[in-house]
Design a protein around this motif. Structure first.
Motif, PDB file in Angstrom:
ATOM      1  N   ASN A  99       0.842  -1.253   0.038  1.00  0.00           N
ATOM      2  CA  ASN A  99       0.230   0.093  -0.071  1.00  0.00           C
ATOM      3  C   ASN A  99       0.823   1.373  -0.044  1.00  0.00           C
ATOM      4  O   ASN A  99       0.529   2.308   0.489  1.00  0.00           O
ATOM      5  CB  ASN A  99      -0.929  -0.062   1.252  1.00  0.00           C
ATOM      6  CG  ASN A  99      -2.027  -1.100   1.173  1.00  0.00           C
ATOM      7  OD1 ASN A  99      -2.884  -1.019   0.238  1.00  0.00           O
ATOM      8  ND2 ASN A  99      -1.933  -2.045   2.007  1.00  0.00           N
TER       9      ASN A  99
ATOM     10  N   SER B  62      -5.497   2.917  -1.952  1.00  0.00           N
ATOM     11  CA  SER B  62      -4.777   2.724  -0.840  1.00  0.00           C
ATOM     12  C   SER B  62      -5.428   3.600   0.368  1.00  0.00           C
ATOM     13  O   SER B  62      -6.709   3.726   0.386  1.00  0.00           O
ATOM     14  CB  SER B  62      -3.296   2.900  -1.163  1.00  0.00           C
ATOM     15  OG  SER B  62      -2.523   2.800   0.122  1.00  0.00           O
ATOM     16  N   SER B  63      -4.534   4.645   1.075  1.00  0.00           N
ATOM     17  CA  SER B  63      -4.834   5.210   2.097  1.00  0.00           C
ATOM     18  C   SER B  63      -5.279   6.654   1.411  1.00  0.00           C
ATOM     19  O   SER B  63      -5.501   7.694   2.392  1.00  0.00           O
ATOM     20  CB  SER B  63      -3.917   5.200   3.107  1.00  0.00           C
ATOM     21  OG  SER B  63      -2.601   5.634   2.412  1.00  0.00           O
TER      22      SER B  63
ATOM     23  N   VAL C 222      -7.240   0.037   4.837  1.00  0.00           N
ATOM     24  CA  VAL C 222      -6.744   1.192   4.245  1.00  0.00           C
ATOM     25  C   VAL C 222      -7.845   2.279   3.577  1.00  0.00           C
ATOM     26  O   VAL C 222      -7.570   3.240   4.063  1.00  0.00           O
ATOM     27  CB  VAL C 222      -5.732   1.052   3.070  1.00  0.00           C
ATOM     28  CG1 VAL C 222      -4.306   0.230   3.402  1.00  0.00           C
ATOM     29  CG2 VAL C 222      -6.273   0.404   1.915  1.00  0.00           C
TER      30      VAL C 222
ATOM     31  N   ARG D 259      -8.814   4.387   6.617  1.00  0.00           N
ATOM     32  CA  ARG D 259      -7.716   5.277   6.895  1.00  0.00           C
ATOM     33  C   ARG D 259      -8.087   6.288   5.758  1.00  0.00           C
ATOM     34  O   ARG D 259      -8.267   7.387   6.031  1.00  0.00           O
ATOM     35  CB  ARG D 259      -6.380   4.865   6.694  1.00  0.00           C
ATOM     36  CG  ARG D 259      -6.033   4.006   7.842  1.00  0.00           C
ATOM     37  CD  ARG D 259      -4.382   4.128   7.611  1.00  0.00           C
ATOM     38  NE  ARG D 259      -3.803   5.509   7.695  1.00  0.00           N
ATOM     39  CZ  ARG D 259      -2.797   6.021   7.339  1.00  0.00           C
ATOM     40  NH1 ARG D 259      -2.091   5.374   6.291  1.00  0.00           N
ATOM     41  NH2 ARG D 259      -2.591   7.347   7.483  1.00  0.00           N
TER      42      ARG D 259
ATOM     43  N   TYR E 297      -3.768  12.322   8.335  1.00  0.00           N
ATOM     44  CA  TYR E 297      -2.185  12.029   7.697  1.00  0.00           C
ATOM     45  C   TYR E 297      -1.334  12.555   8.861  1.00  0.00           C
ATOM     46  O   TYR E 297      -1.412  13.570   9.379  1.00  0.00           O
ATOM     47  CB  TYR E 297      -1.992  12.618   6.432  1.00  0.00           C
ATOM     48  CG  TYR E 297      -3.088  11.788   5.446  1.00  0.00           C
ATOM     49  CD1 TYR E 297      -2.810  10.530   4.974  1.00  0.00           C
ATOM     50  CD2 TYR E 297      -4.304  12.644   5.071  1.00  0.00           C
ATOM     51  CE1 TYR E 297      -3.747  10.076   4.007  1.00  0.00           C
ATOM     52  CE2 TYR E 297      -5.078  12.076   4.385  1.00  0.00           C
ATOM     53  CZ  TYR E 297      -4.855  10.746   3.661  1.00  0.00           C
ATOM     54  OH  TYR E 297      -5.798  10.007   2.772  1.00  0.00           O
TER      55      TYR E 297
END
Length: 284
Positions: A71, A111-112, A146, A149, A155
């Motif tokens: 990721n 992904s995130s 993810v 998130r 972040y």
């Protein structure tokens, strides 16, 4: 971990996620799954694999697939695709969609969240030039962890320092200690959904732009060809597909062709006809 156990894991990962794990990647399995064993109070990989073989722990199976999925991502990763999207592709597509004033964009390995939020910030900056336009950004990933998130939009200092211009950080993020939360305005522009690329995604419909970067490198050739064929079907006739720098459609599908001017950009193949030029906007 025995050879049979390793082969079982390779087959499981291939069948569930498309990940083609090379024989020499045994160390990767051990390094990524050992923490999972500790988390689930398992004595080691043999016990974990025995649980998987029993077929009675679907949650553990999902956790194994997610642990083995890479990721790695960051804001405006590799920069050039985002510059090309902003300065050349967006004006071209906006002119072509002047009638319905709607653009659909898909991040196929979100992904995130840094990639779809990078796109959302570009589009938000362009609103003044594109009055009345609606931007639909769909972000998908195999891993629910993810995506959770990404939905939160929070972040670390390290993550916002990787590729994010300082002016965008100050404009679109709010600091809370050593963490930064993206603005509700940007977060609301992205819709997240769990999706496995090796499964049917035709119900998603067509998109003007697809970002599917640094995903195909983990698949074997037949899986790459199958995914690429279906990505081509999901792309509008005048749309564009972005792949990673180490990826290509050559040898995988005849439905897409590299854009002659821009590496990493692919368009619908038109035999005997060159892809139309993408002109960078003045002052970009």
């Amino acid at each position: 971990m025995t050879e049979a156990d390793f082969d079982y894991l390779r087959a499981l990962l291939k069948g569930r996620s498309g990940l083609a794990l090379a024989p020499e990647k045994r160390y990767l399995v051990e390094s990524r799954l050992s923490p999972l064993c500790r988390k689930h109070a398992l004595k080691g990989l043999p016990e974990l694999i025995a649980r998987l073989r029993s077929g009675r722990d679907s949650a553990l199976e999902i956790a194994v697939v997610e642990a083995m999925t890479t990721n790695e991502t960051f804001f405006f990763r590799d920069r050039t695709p985002f510059d090309l999207f902003r300065d050349a592709l967006l004006p071209k597509l906006a002119a072509a969609r002047a009638g319905n004033k709607r653009l659909r964009i898909w991040c196929a390995a979100a992904s995130s969240g840094q990639e779809p939020y990078s796109i959302a910030m570009i589009l938000d900056e362009a609103r003044a030039r594109l009055p009345g336009f609606t931007f639909d950004i769909l972000a998908t990933d195999l891993s629910q962890e993810v995506l959770d998130r990404a939905k939160a939009g929070v972040y670390t200092q390290f993550e916002v320092q990787r590729g994010l211009p300082i002016q965008m950080l100050l404009k679109y993020f709010k600091q809370n200690g050593d963490q930064w939360t993206i603005s509700p305005q940007i977060r609301s522009m992205v819709q997240y959904r769990t999706l496995n690329l090796i499964k049917d995604f035709s119900p998603l419909g067509q998109f003007d732009v697809i970002f599917c970067r640094n995903v195909l490198i983990y698949f074997d050739q037949p899986t790459k060809a199958d995914v690429m064929r279906r990505l081509a079907s999901a792309l509008a006739p005048d749309g564009a597909l972005f792949l990673g720098a180490a990826e290509t459609v050559i040898g995988l599908t005849d439905a897409l062709a590299p854009h002659p001017e821009h590496r990493g950009l692919y368009v619908a193949s038109r035999p005997g006809t060159a892809a139309p030029p993408l002109r960078v906007a003045a002052g970009a």
